[in-house]
Scaffold this motif. Structure first.
Motif: not given
Length: 476
Positions: A250-254, A239-245
């Motif tokens: 273990d934080k991973v950005t889009f 729905q909002n890929v920019n918020s992925y992770g």
């Protein structure tokens, strides 16, 4: 206040349980077929977005493992599923209209099984309507427990009573579900589920739940398996890929995920949607610029041009911020095709506000746009806002928007005339079997003469004619 539990990823116990049920159902179907000679068929009708379409692929995968074959029309099916959407009112009305028709089919075939799932089922008023007015529906489930479909089918077959299984929130993400892809050469992959944005016009966070991201290793393995099976183009869905992770331990950005996907050998193209302007980072722009497999196209909904209306929508950016972002993207990635979503007639929208929308369209010069007249959705804040715009005003503005958009989109298409472009051949033309259709990296649809053996291949095509919404070419 109790801490909200983090959704777990289930790759073993629950998936194995459903797999065992699938085997039991398959055995039962095989015995029936051996005794009667009758093959069972399913039919799935999908409403709404690409997330729903991808969910339907999973339903198809499970049903075919159970022993059903796909029917091309409802009349020939033994099991009918409607995978529903509630983003726009007309989608709901279509579903209710079709349910009336299914009552007629069930009257003729009492063994027909009818199931409803998807976003509409997460709304209490819809559930009550189906319970009272459409009692011929046998199985009802929502967006959070798709993987339980075999169990729900088994329960219905054993009891012959209506089965309703609606979860109010997500409990677990089940990996490794079977799936039947529409195309062998391209596929969609969910990287996350749900939404935390709560735009005031949108029902999605209420019916699909809060954001939860899949682990990158699970996503990468799924894509690697798809590529090994012949997939050349991947669409990453959220729905909002920019918020992925953001929900991962273990934080991973889009952007980091994109770079990892780009390294997968054998993959040719990467697309993704949808991106929210509020958190599209410089890091992501750089990843799009640097990764050779990421298509130079981006769907970036702005919805409304007025900062006042954007605030009422809870979009969390201003007109100026959107324009700055769009220009930065165009500067960093020359020739990128930007597409967008636009809503006309949101509560409180004045003529001046609408002119701001037209101003963004003129400044950004979009290659395409999905345009909508505001649709009131019960349960959203916007539905009870004052200053609802009269229908005739919204319609007039919508027509004006088309008048401004159309020549811009036409000019963007005409700029491709005479160029040789690489396209992925996708299918036969729906209107002319002598023509094939494919898409360029920028997402433009191209029709050209060719043999069906080319479907699934990348070929070069010279653009010989440019229409507003599609191109005509010839193979080079």
């Amino acid at each position: 206040m109790s801490k909200r539990p983090t959704p777990c990823i289930v790759t073993s116990e629950e998936a194995l349980r459903q797999e065992e049920i699938i085997k039991q159902l398959r055995n039962d179907n095989d015995l029936i077929k051996a005794r009667t000679g009758k093959q069972k068929y399913y039919y799935i009708s999908t409403f709404g977005c690409q997330m729903n379409a991808h969910d339907s692929e999973k339903l198809e995968g499970m049903l075919e493992q159970i022993g059903y074959m796909k029917a091309e029309e409802e009349e020939k099916a033994d099991f009918i599923i409607y995978n529903t959407c509630c983003v726009r009112e007309n989608a709901e009305q279509k579903v209710y209209g079709k349910l009336g028709y299914l009552k007629h089919l069930k009257d003729k075939n009492e063994d027909l099984i009818i199931a409803m799932c998807g976003c509409m089922m997460q709304q209490e008023e819809v559930l009550n309507t189906i319970r009272t007015k459409y009692k011929h529906v046998d199985i009802i489930f929502g967006t959070f427990n798709l993987y339980k479909m075999p169990e729900l089918l088994q329960t219905y077959l054993e009891t012959k009573r209506t089965v309703i299984d609606i979860w109010k929130e997500h409990k677990e993400i089940v990996e490794d579900l079977p799936s039947i892809r529409k195309h062998k050469f391209k596929a969609s992959v969910n990287i996350m589920y749900g939404c935390n944005n709560f735009c005031t016009y949108c029902i999605v966070p209420y019916v699909r739940g809060r954001e939860r991201s899949r682990k990158p290793e699970d996503i990468l393995k799924e894509i690697e398996d798809l590529v090994a099976d012949g997939v050349k183009e991947i669409m990453l869905l959220g729905q909002n890929v920019n918020s992925y992770g953001k929900t991962l331990e273990d934080k991973v950005t889009f952007a980091q995920l994109i770079r990892k996907v780009n390294e997968i050998e054998g993959l040719k193209r990467i697309r993704f949607m949808t991106s929210h302007p509020k958190d599209l980072s410089d890091e992501l722009i750089e990843a799009m610029r640097d990764c050779d497999k990421v298509c130079k196209s981006l769907h970036l909904p702005f919805q409304a041009g007025s900062t006042k209306i954007l605030k009422a929508m809870n979009r969390r950016y201003t007109k100026e911020q959107y324009l700055d972002l769009a220009k930065k993207i165009q500067r960093e990635i020359p020739n990128i095709a930007l597409t967008t979503d636009i809503i006309v007639g949101f509560p409180g929208e004045t003529e001046e506000d609408f002119e701001d929308t037209l101003d963004i369209v003129r400044q950004v010069q979009f290659s395409g746009a999905y345009t909508f007249i505001y649709s009131k959705r019960t349960g959203t804040p916007a539905a009870v806002m004052e200053e609802q715009v009269p229908e005739e005003v919204s319609s007039r503005r919508f027509n004006k928007l088309q008048e401004v958009l159309r020549p811009i989109i036409t000019e963007k298409s005409q700029a491709l005339h005479g160029k040789t472009l690489e396209i992925l051949v996708e299918d036969l033309s729906k209107n002319d079997e002598k023509l094939l259709t494919g898409r360029t990296e920028s997402g433009h649809l191209v029709h050209f003469e060719g043999d069906s053996s080319l479907i699934g291949e990348f070929i070069n095509v010279e653009i010989t004619e440019a229409k507003t919404y599609y191109l005509i070419g010839q193979r080079v």
